[in-house]
Design an enzyme around this catalytic site. Structure first.
Site, PDB file in Angstrom:
ATOM      1  N   ASP A 568      -1.243   4.412  -1.563  1.00 42.05           N
ATOM      2  CA  ASP A 568      -2.728   4.250  -1.896  1.00 42.05           C
ATOM      3  C   ASP A 568      -3.524   4.973  -1.046  1.00 42.05           C
ATOM      4  OD1 ASP A 568      -0.955   1.601  -1.502  1.00 42.05           O
ATOM      5  OD2 ASP A 568      -2.741   0.990  -2.608  1.00 42.05           O
ATOM      6  N   GLU A 569      -4.599   5.615  -1.839  1.00 38.73           N
ATOM      7  CA  GLU A 569      -5.471   6.576  -1.255  1.00 38.73           C
ATOM      8  C   GLU A 569      -6.920   6.060  -1.624  1.00 38.73           C
ATOM      9  OE1 GLU A 569      -6.802  10.142  -2.660  1.00 38.73           O
ATOM     10  OE2 GLU A 569      -5.704  10.144  -4.535  1.00 38.73           O
TER      11      GLU A 569
END
Length: 901
Positions: A568-569
């Site tokens: 996840d960013e």
């Protein structure tokens, strides 16, 4: 110890994705209180005269009620946030003592950010994530004994569940220990074993309180709605007699042979197979009453294991039951275990008999997984061991163990003690030197069950326990987003080392740039939860963690060959970081813009893993940012895109890359969502508000878009899934059908733990849905719509899901439902699994009660105006009002009571 702390907090705007660049500095004098302690004889006094005793009295007597007034937006909603959607709620305070001081604050978790407050007596400030603080404002006139004050406010989007209101509000005053407000603590229903939130006002209005918007067509799951949903399922225990869950590939009954009794146990003949391989399966048989008999004694049914040289797929087996013996043929450990698991599935726990038959079986998917989040709220090692037992019983083979996120780090790492000393607990230390900030209603103390971690010995035990059941454990420490626990732990480490003059050592594992002024907000409203991917110390930290986890796997005798990085960013998290600006200006990694940083992180970490012989896995959204040519050839992507929102497109795209695409569609495989559309059901609900076992059973995993023919979206509205080739204006392909040469690696159920605060609630949310997960992971049903490789458009009128297929699906469900009700849930009772006892359907016609249940065979009770619970019989005369409930298979636990409206 009394410590004066200067706390700097960014004053965040209260809408998603926006926050102020200004900061406010708040001077707080308080006692660092990582654990709840008895009050000392001499008590401190706050600057305005509140004593510890008076604060404790307020905490013990202040009555707080939380009520959602309406989810219908009005003109006072912030029109620039959440499409103008907001809800109106209120926190009602009733005091049993005079509160004249304004030198206090109440901290609590608020799921949705607050937009505005009605009145001038109180302010509510968001601290970080969901942690909020109520303080008296300029207009505060005190609260007299017996007086009620109402804090009415508008919050973003909506609140549709009673579990949205998190527990454990606590009151603090300058220089005093925090005190939990007793009225906001959860209690446990003695009959259901489930958490109850007595401080939350019950929802009463479906239109204003339980609809997301005006278009919402989802019906509240009243007894009448449930009765209608269950009506066509026959009550037929004979359907369960020869049924195995998950369903085998082929079963041939020997109709001319007599049933075989296992009351005297089985005599096992190993034929070279190690007893360790099947010991767990034998334990399950013993739990339901089938013991291993003494081989020197005549009694007991001969049960022989016969090794085969080869098998077409891992886990394949053949089970032969005759009137006097049982034989299991397999080529690997899993096959023998699954053969015994099928024997256990056939056993009626009451009669301990099975019918002679031949079972030839193999799994549909190689990857049959269950994910459990122990980071948001911790869950015990025993829960994990019990889960592994049940996974093995239903032939699931992958445990995705999510051990680090924003709210907690749950695994001891050698050389980095701060990860568990600080990151494994939440308490009222606003400087986060000893713990993380409270979140998710965790309260001010660290000695609660929602805090905790697995030490190295615990983790090794979990690995070995799983391996003995042919289950692979996939460790997951989320990054680069969802990493606040790690970030704050390493910041605490650096502060400690800097104070000791060890400046260079303090920098070694730092994950954040102290000069970063970027303003961002994660989906959970954090502005400081993303690793800085431009710092080499970040990769030093990651490599250290991976190496230490690999050592634990080695010590357990279970190599680490798959590691889930999350991937996840947080978009824009590094835009104002001086370190990242310098990195972009001068690096040899080919990174030329901030937009490439997310892909760079995932690609570099995946390559680091590949160099160690470990395959990288990540969530599909983060993995979609990578450049496939920069990724290792072998990679796994967990697909969590909603089908009603075009989720099949990313699944097809990533499977077509040759990646191992594992399906985890939220509307059917997120087990933290409610079972039924009822505000009293536990769970978040952003993709589904009614994920019961029947819906999971209906999942056509091999043709994702075809589910548009049988499902509706979250508002019970039909949707269309376009699975044709799509290109943009330049001719670049933006969506494509699944290629015939590729397919999905498997499916995985997910339990996220934001609202799951106890082991009992965790089991409630996972079971019996886990059995339907196993059914879809193992068995390909005859009624699944074949995939159209040339592309197709699916909706409720497209007609690929034929009438015959629908009838076959219904018939299949009738068998499964009766099998659960007649024999499988009893086996969960014997294993002490706190599965969800379903809520009943019921109607009253002409003064007579008619009731049913999703799993036929479970008993139903009713209580009418006579006031006594009685066993239900169809058409019994009743006197309103009438309550109904379902009883667990063993007759002990009760399901939640519903009132017939």
């Amino acid at each position: 110890m009394k410590i004066k702390v200067i706390v700097s907090a960014v004053a965040l705007a209260l809408s998603v994705g926006a926050c102020s660049s200004e900061s406010e500095t708040e001077e707080v004098t308080h006692v660092i209180s990582p654990t709840k302690q008895e009050l000392p004889p001499s008590q401190p006094v706050s600057s305005s005269g509140l004593t510890q005793a008076s604060l404790k009295q307020i905490g013990e007597t202040l009555d707080i009620r939380y009520r959602v007034v309406t989810n219908i937006p009005d003109d006072n909603c912030d029109q620039d946030a959440a499409d103008g959607r907001c809800f109106l709620a209120e926190i009602v305070l009733t005091s049993q003592v005079d509160i004249d001081s304004n030198d206090w604050a109440i901290y609590y978790s608020q799921m949705r950010p607050i937009q505005s407050i009605v009145g001038d007596e109180f302010t509510i400030t968001r601290i970080q994530g969901d942690l909020h603080k109520i303080t008296p404002a300029a207009g505060f006139s005190g609260i007299k004994k017996g007086q009620t004050k109402t804090i009415q406010f508008r919050g973003e989007l909506w609140q549709l569940s009673e579990t949205d209101a998190m527990p454990n509000y606590y009151i603090v005053a300058d220089g005093l220990e925090p005190v939990i407000i007793a009225s906001t603590q959860v209690s446990v229903d003695p009959e259901t074993g489930m958490e109850v939130r007595p401080y939350v006002s019950a929802f009463t209005d479906s239109d204003s309180q339980y609809k997301r918007r005006e278009t919402d067509k989802l019906q509240w799951a009243t007894t009448e709605v449930l009765y209608r949903n269950n009506l066509n399922t026959p009550v037929d225990a004979s359907l369960a007699e020869n049924t195995i869950l998950p369903t085998p590939s082929k079963v041939s009954l020997k109709t001319d042979a007599k049933p075989i009794s296992l009351k005297d146990g089985i005599k096992l003949e190993l034929n070279g197979v190690s007893l360790d391989v099947v010991d767990a399966a034998l334990q399950r048989l013993a739990r339901i009453g089938v013991e291993q008999s003494n081989p020197e004694v005549e009694s007991g049914v001969n049960t022989a294991l016969y090794p085969l040289a080869t098998a077409s797929i891992e886990g394949e087996y053949r089970l032969e039951i005759s009137s006097n013996e049982i034989k299991i043929f397999a080529a690997d450990d899993a096959g023998f275990s699954y053969g015994l698991a099928s024997l256990a599935a056939l056993v009626d726990a009451n009669t301990l008999t099975v019918n002679p038959m031949l079972v030839e079986d193999m799994p549909r998917y190689d990857f049959r997984g269950m994910h459990i989040d122990v980071s948001r709220n911790f869950h015990s090692k025993q829960l994990i061991l019990d889960l592994l037992d049940q996974m093995a019983a239903y032939k699931l083979n992958k445990l995705h163990l999510h051990m680090a996120d924003d709210e907690g780090w749950r695994l001891e790492i050698a050389g980095l003690p701060e990860l568990t000393e600080v990151g494994s607990k939440r308490c009222h230390d606003l400087n986060e030197d000893t713990c993380l900030l409270p979140q998710l209603g965790s309260g001010p103390y660290s000695d609660t069950k929602v805090n905790g971690y697995y030490n190295r010995a615990d983790y090794i035990e979990i690995l070995q326990y799983a391996a003995a059941r042919q289950i692979q454990v996939i460790p997951s420490m989320d990054m680069p987003g969802h990493s606040r626990a790690a970030i704050k732990s390493m910041e605490a480490r650096a502060r400690k080392l800097n104070a000791q003059g060890k400046v260079e050592e303090a920098k070694q594992y730092l994950l954040s740039d102290s000069q970063d002024k970027t303003v961002y907000s994660s989906i959970q409203y954090y502005n400081d939860n993303t690793l800085n991917v431009c710092m080499e110390s970040t990769f030093t930290f990651i490599e250290k963690v991976i190496d230490e986890i690999a050592k634990l796997h080695q010590a357990a005798g279970v190599p680490l060959n798959l590691y889930h990085i999350g991937a996840d960013e947080t978009a824009g998290a590094w835009l104002e970081s001086p370190v990242c600006k310098a990195f972009i200006a001068n690096n040899d990694k080919g990174v030329t813009s901030m937009e490439q940083l997310g892909a760079y992180f995932i690609e570099r970490t995946s390559k680091m893993l590949a160099d160690k012989g470990i395959e990288a896995a990540g969530w599909s959204d983060g993995m979609s940012h990578t450049r496939p040519e920069n990724m290792p050839k072998q990679a796994q992507s967990n697909i969590w895109d909603v089908i009603a929102h075009g989720g099949h497109k990313r699944a097809h795209q990533q499977a077509n890359l040759g990646w191992q695409a594992v399906l985890g569609q939220p509307e059917v495989l997120y087990f933290d969502f409610p079972y039924e559309a009822d505000p009293k059901e536990h769970g978040y609900y952003w993709a589904s508000r009614n994920t019961n076992s029947k819906k999971i059973h209906s999942f056509m995993t091999g043709n994702l878009p075809a589910n548009a023919e049988q499902w509706t979206d979250i508002e019970n509205l039909p949707f269309e899934a376009d699975d044709t080739l799509k290109t943009d204006e330049s001719g670049k392909m933006i969506s494509e059908p699944l290629k015939a040469t590729f397919g999905f690696a498997g499916i995985q159920g997910q339990l996220w733990s934001e609202t799951v605060r106890s082991d009992e609630v965790a089991e409630y949310m996972m079971f019996p849905r886990l059995m339907m997960l196993a059914e879809r992971a193992w068995h390909k049903p005859s009624w699944e719509v074949p995939y159209q490789y040339q592309g197709a458009i699916y909706n409720q009128k497209s007609g690929f899901f034929t009438r015959e297929m629908r009838q076959a699906q219904a018939s299949d469900w009738y068998t499964v439902a009766n099998t659960l009700g007649a024999k499988e849930l009893l086996k969960l009772d014997k294993a002490n699994i706190a599965y969800r006892v379903p809520t009943p359907g019921a109607v009253i016609k002409d003064g007579k009660l008619f009731a049913n249940v999703i799993f036929p065979g479970l008993e139903i009770e009713y209580r009418d105006a006579t006031g006594k619970w009685q066993n239900y019989a169809e058409g019994v005369k009743v006197t309103a009002p009438v309550e109904v409930r379902v009883i667990a298979a063993d007759g002990k636990r009760k399901g939640r009571t519903l009132v017939i409206k």
